[in-house]
Design a protein around this motif. Structure first.
Motif, PDB file in Angstrom:
ATOM      1  N   GLU A  36      63.476  -2.993  88.508  1.00  0.00           N
ATOM      2  CA  GLU A  36      64.236  -3.445  89.670  1.00  0.00           C
ATOM      3  C   GLU A  36      63.387  -4.345  90.566  1.00  0.00           C
ATOM      4  O   GLU A  36      63.885  -5.331  91.111  1.00  0.00           O
ATOM      5  CB  GLU A  36      64.770  -2.262  90.452  1.00  0.00           C
ATOM      6  CG  GLU A  36      65.762  -2.690  91.504  1.00  0.00           C
ATOM      7  CD  GLU A  36      66.699  -1.602  91.936  1.00  0.00           C
ATOM      8  OE1 GLU A  36      67.447  -1.833  92.890  1.00  0.00           O
ATOM      9  OE2 GLU A  36      66.709  -0.527  91.320  1.00  0.00           O
ATOM     10  N   ALA A  37      62.104  -4.026  90.713  1.00  0.00           N
ATOM     11  CA  ALA A  37      61.212  -4.882  91.496  1.00  0.00           C
ATOM     12  C   ALA A  37      61.104  -6.263  90.845  1.00  0.00           C
ATOM     13  O   ALA A  37      61.130  -7.290  91.533  1.00  0.00           O
ATOM     14  CB  ALA A  37      59.832  -4.246  91.623  1.00  0.00           C
ATOM     15  N   ASP A  38      60.988  -6.307  89.508  1.00  0.00           N
ATOM     16  CA  ASP A  38      60.957  -7.589  88.794  1.00  0.00           C
ATOM     17  C   ASP A  38      62.215  -8.401  89.072  1.00  0.00           C
ATOM     18  O   ASP A  38      62.159  -9.612  89.286  1.00  0.00           O
ATOM     19  CB  ASP A  38      60.824  -7.375  87.281  1.00  0.00           C
ATOM     20  CG  ASP A  38      59.475  -6.815  86.865  1.00  0.00           C
ATOM     21  OD1 ASP A  38      58.532  -6.853  87.686  1.00  0.00           O
ATOM     22  OD2 ASP A  38      59.365  -6.318  85.721  1.00  0.00           O
ATOM     23  N   GLU A  39      63.365  -7.726  89.053  1.00  0.00           N
ATOM     24  CA  GLU A  39      64.640  -8.409  89.296  1.00  0.00           C
ATOM     25  C   GLU A  39      64.708  -8.964  90.718  1.00  0.00           C
ATOM     26  O   GLU A  39      65.170 -10.081  90.930  1.00  0.00           O
ATOM     27  CB  GLU A  39      65.808  -7.438  89.070  1.00  0.00           C
ATOM     28  CG  GLU A  39      65.969  -6.984  87.647  1.00  0.00           C
ATOM     29  CD  GLU A  39      66.628  -8.030  86.768  1.00  0.00           C
ATOM     30  OE1 GLU A  39      67.588  -8.656  87.224  1.00  0.00           O
ATOM     31  OE2 GLU A  39      66.159  -8.198  85.635  1.00  0.00           O
ATOM     32  N   LEU A  40      64.257  -8.178  91.702  1.00  0.00           N
ATOM     33  CA  LEU A  40      64.300  -8.626  93.091  1.00  0.00           C
ATOM     34  C   LEU A  40      63.365  -9.803  93.337  1.00  0.00           C
ATOM     35  O   LEU A  40      63.726 -10.762  94.020  1.00  0.00           O
ATOM     36  CB  LEU A  40      63.937  -7.470  94.034  1.00  0.00           C
ATOM     37  CG  LEU A  40      64.998  -6.392  94.215  1.00  0.00           C
ATOM     38  CD1 LEU A  40      64.423  -5.213  94.984  1.00  0.00           C
ATOM     39  CD2 LEU A  40      66.212  -6.948  94.934  1.00  0.00           C
ATOM     40  N   VAL A  41      62.170  -9.732  92.791  1.00  0.00           N
ATOM     41  CA  VAL A  41      61.175 -10.783  92.990  1.00  0.00           C
ATOM     42  C   VAL A  41      61.519 -12.012  92.151  1.00  0.00           C
ATOM     43  O   VAL A  41      61.123 -13.116  92.475  1.00  0.00           O
ATOM     44  CB  VAL A  41      59.760 -10.250  92.647  1.00  0.00           C
ATOM     45  CG1 VAL A  41      58.727 -11.343  92.645  1.00  0.00           C
ATOM     46  CG2 VAL A  41      59.363  -9.172  93.644  1.00  0.00           C
ATOM     47  N   ASN A  42      62.297 -11.808  91.102  1.00  0.00           N
ATOM     48  CA  ASN A  42      62.678 -12.858  90.161  1.00  0.00           C
ATOM     49  C   ASN A  42      61.477 -13.327  89.347  1.00  0.00           C
ATOM     50  O   ASN A  42      61.368 -14.497  88.990  1.00  0.00           O
ATOM     51  CB  ASN A  42      63.357 -14.031  90.866  1.00  0.00           C
ATOM     52  CG  ASN A  42      64.223 -14.830  89.934  1.00  0.00           C
ATOM     53  OD1 ASN A  42      64.660 -14.331  88.898  1.00  0.00           O
ATOM     54  ND2 ASN A  42      64.465 -16.080  90.276  1.00  0.00           N
ATOM     55  N   ALA A  43      60.552 -12.404  89.079  1.00  0.00           N
ATOM     56  CA  ALA A  43      59.384 -12.681  88.248  1.00  0.00           C
ATOM     57  C   ALA A  43      58.763 -11.357  87.835  1.00  0.00           C
ATOM     58  O   ALA A  43      58.829 -10.376  88.572  1.00  0.00           O
ATOM     59  CB  ALA A  43      58.357 -13.509  89.008  1.00  0.00           C
ATOM     60  N   GLU A  44      58.175 -11.328  86.647  1.00  0.00           N
ATOM     61  CA  GLU A  44      57.483 -10.129  86.205  1.00  0.00           C
ATOM     62  C   GLU A  44      56.098 -10.065  86.842  1.00  0.00           C
ATOM     63  O   GLU A  44      55.647 -11.014  87.473  1.00  0.00           O
ATOM     64  CB  GLU A  44      57.377 -10.130  84.677  1.00  0.00           C
ATOM     65  CG  GLU A  44      58.722  -9.991  84.007  1.00  0.00           C
ATOM     66  CD  GLU A  44      58.607  -9.891  82.498  1.00  0.00           C
ATOM     67  OE1 GLU A  44      57.539  -9.495  82.001  1.00  0.00           O
ATOM     68  OE2 GLU A  44      59.593 -10.215  81.826  1.00  0.00           O
ATOM     69  N   LYS A  45      55.420  -8.945  86.646  1.00  0.00           N
ATOM     70  CA  LYS A  45      54.064  -8.796  87.176  1.00  0.00           C
ATOM     71  C   LYS A  45      53.198  -9.956  86.700  1.00  0.00           C
ATOM     72  O   LYS A  45      53.219 -10.304  85.516  1.00  0.00           O
ATOM     73  CB  LYS A  45      53.432  -7.483  86.711  1.00  0.00           C
ATOM     74  CG  LYS A  45      53.953  -6.255  87.390  1.00  0.00           C
ATOM     75  CD  LYS A  45      53.200  -5.039  86.881  1.00  0.00           C
ATOM     76  CE  LYS A  45      53.712  -3.774  87.497  1.00  0.00           C
ATOM     77  NZ  LYS A  45      53.017  -2.602  86.994  1.00  0.00           N
ATOM     78  N   TYR A  46      52.447 -10.549  87.612  1.00  0.00           N
ATOM     79  CA  TYR A  46      51.479 -11.612  87.339  1.00  0.00           C
ATOM     80  C   TYR A  46      52.113 -12.923  86.876  1.00  0.00           C
ATOM     81  O   TYR A  46      51.411 -13.854  86.557  1.00  0.00           O
ATOM     82  CB  TYR A  46      50.417 -11.157  86.329  1.00  0.00           C
ATOM     83  CG  TYR A  46      49.818  -9.821  86.662  1.00  0.00           C
ATOM     84  CD1 TYR A  46      49.023  -9.651  87.790  1.00  0.00           C
ATOM     85  CD2 TYR A  46      50.067  -8.710  85.868  1.00  0.00           C
ATOM     86  CE1 TYR A  46      48.493  -8.416  88.108  1.00  0.00           C
ATOM     87  CE2 TYR A  46      49.535  -7.476  86.176  1.00  0.00           C
ATOM     88  CZ  TYR A  46      48.749  -7.342  87.301  1.00  0.00           C
ATOM     89  OH  TYR A  46      48.224  -6.113  87.617  1.00  0.00           O
ATOM     90  N   GLU A  47      53.440 -12.997  86.844  1.00  0.00           N
ATOM     91  CA  GLU A  47      54.105 -14.219  86.401  1.00  0.00           C
ATOM     92  C   GLU A  47      54.160 -15.225  87.549  1.00  0.00           C
ATOM     93  O   GLU A  47      54.504 -14.883  88.671  1.00  0.00           O
ATOM     94  CB  GLU A  47      55.531 -13.914  85.925  1.00  0.00           C
ATOM     95  CG  GLU A  47      56.289 -15.133  85.473  1.00  0.00           C
ATOM     96  CD  GLU A  47      57.722 -14.827  85.097  1.00  0.00           C
ATOM     97  OE1 GLU A  47      58.487 -15.777  84.919  1.00  0.00           O
ATOM     98  OE2 GLU A  47      58.082 -13.640  84.990  1.00  0.00           O
ATOM     99  N   ARG A  56      54.594  -9.019  94.641  1.00  0.00           N
ATOM    100  CA  ARG A  56      54.217  -7.606  94.573  1.00  0.00           C
ATOM    101  C   ARG A  56      52.941  -7.399  95.372  1.00  0.00           C
ATOM    102  O   ARG A  56      52.079  -8.253  95.410  1.00  0.00           O
ATOM    103  CB  ARG A  56      53.966  -7.194  93.127  1.00  0.00           C
ATOM    104  CG  ARG A  56      55.240  -7.074  92.318  1.00  0.00           C
ATOM    105  CD  ARG A  56      54.860  -6.684  90.892  1.00  0.00           C
ATOM    106  NE  ARG A  56      56.032  -6.397  90.114  1.00  0.00           N
ATOM    107  CZ  ARG A  56      56.526  -5.171  89.922  1.00  0.00           C
ATOM    108  NH1 ARG A  56      55.914  -4.133  90.437  1.00  0.00           N
ATOM    109  NH2 ARG A  56      57.610  -4.986  89.221  1.00  0.00           N
ATOM    110  N   SER A  57      52.872  -6.229  95.973  1.00  0.00           N
ATOM    111  CA  SER A  57      51.687  -5.887  96.752  1.00  0.00           C
ATOM    112  C   SER A  57      51.275  -4.457  96.430  1.00  0.00           C
ATOM    113  O   SER A  57      51.065  -3.632  97.312  1.00  0.00           O
ATOM    114  CB  SER A  57      52.000  -6.049  98.238  1.00  0.00           C
ATOM    115  OG  SER A  57      50.870  -5.743  99.012  1.00  0.00           O
ATOM    116  N   GLY A  58      51.213  -4.143  95.139  1.00  0.00           N
ATOM    117  CA  GLY A  58      50.813  -2.810  94.707  1.00  0.00           C
ATOM    118  C   GLY A  58      51.973  -1.829  94.743  1.00  0.00           C
ATOM    119  O   GLY A  58      53.130  -2.205  94.607  1.00  0.00           O
TER     120      GLY A  58
END
Length: 100
Positions: A36-47, A56-58
């Protein structure tokens, strides 16, 4: 007659099964929170992406009681966007007002 007798420790089996279910619930909920965080940010971790809406901030940990037992959730922290989920809303109802 055979001398091979199998004895089962029912309590041990129940405890191991309960731990297996609890761990499975914990892993599933944490995976859902990450997705869900990926969807909200519209990017995967480190992308890196021009379509990114936030960063993301941890994460921070929260205990959550389920019918399978208490689990530890890794709640994503996001910058530039608010993170709200159904799980998060349920935690707010269960937690005292000043714990968030």
């Amino acid at each position: 007659m055979s001398d091979n007798i199998i004895q089962l420790n029912e309590d041990l089996i129940k405890n191991n099964l309960k731990d297996l279910v609890r761990n499975s619930v914990e892993e599933t909920l944490n995976a859902l929170l990450d997705h869900e965080a990926d969807e909200l940010v519209n990017a995967e971790k480190y992308e890196r992406s021009g379509d990114r809406k936030g960063y993301r901030s941890g994460h921070y940990e929260r205990n959550f009681s389920t019918t399978a037992g208490d689990v530890t959730l890794k709640m994503p922290k996001l910058k530039g966007i608010q993170f709200e989920t159904a799980i998060h809303a349920r935690l707010r109802k269960a937690a005292p007002c000043n714990s968030f």
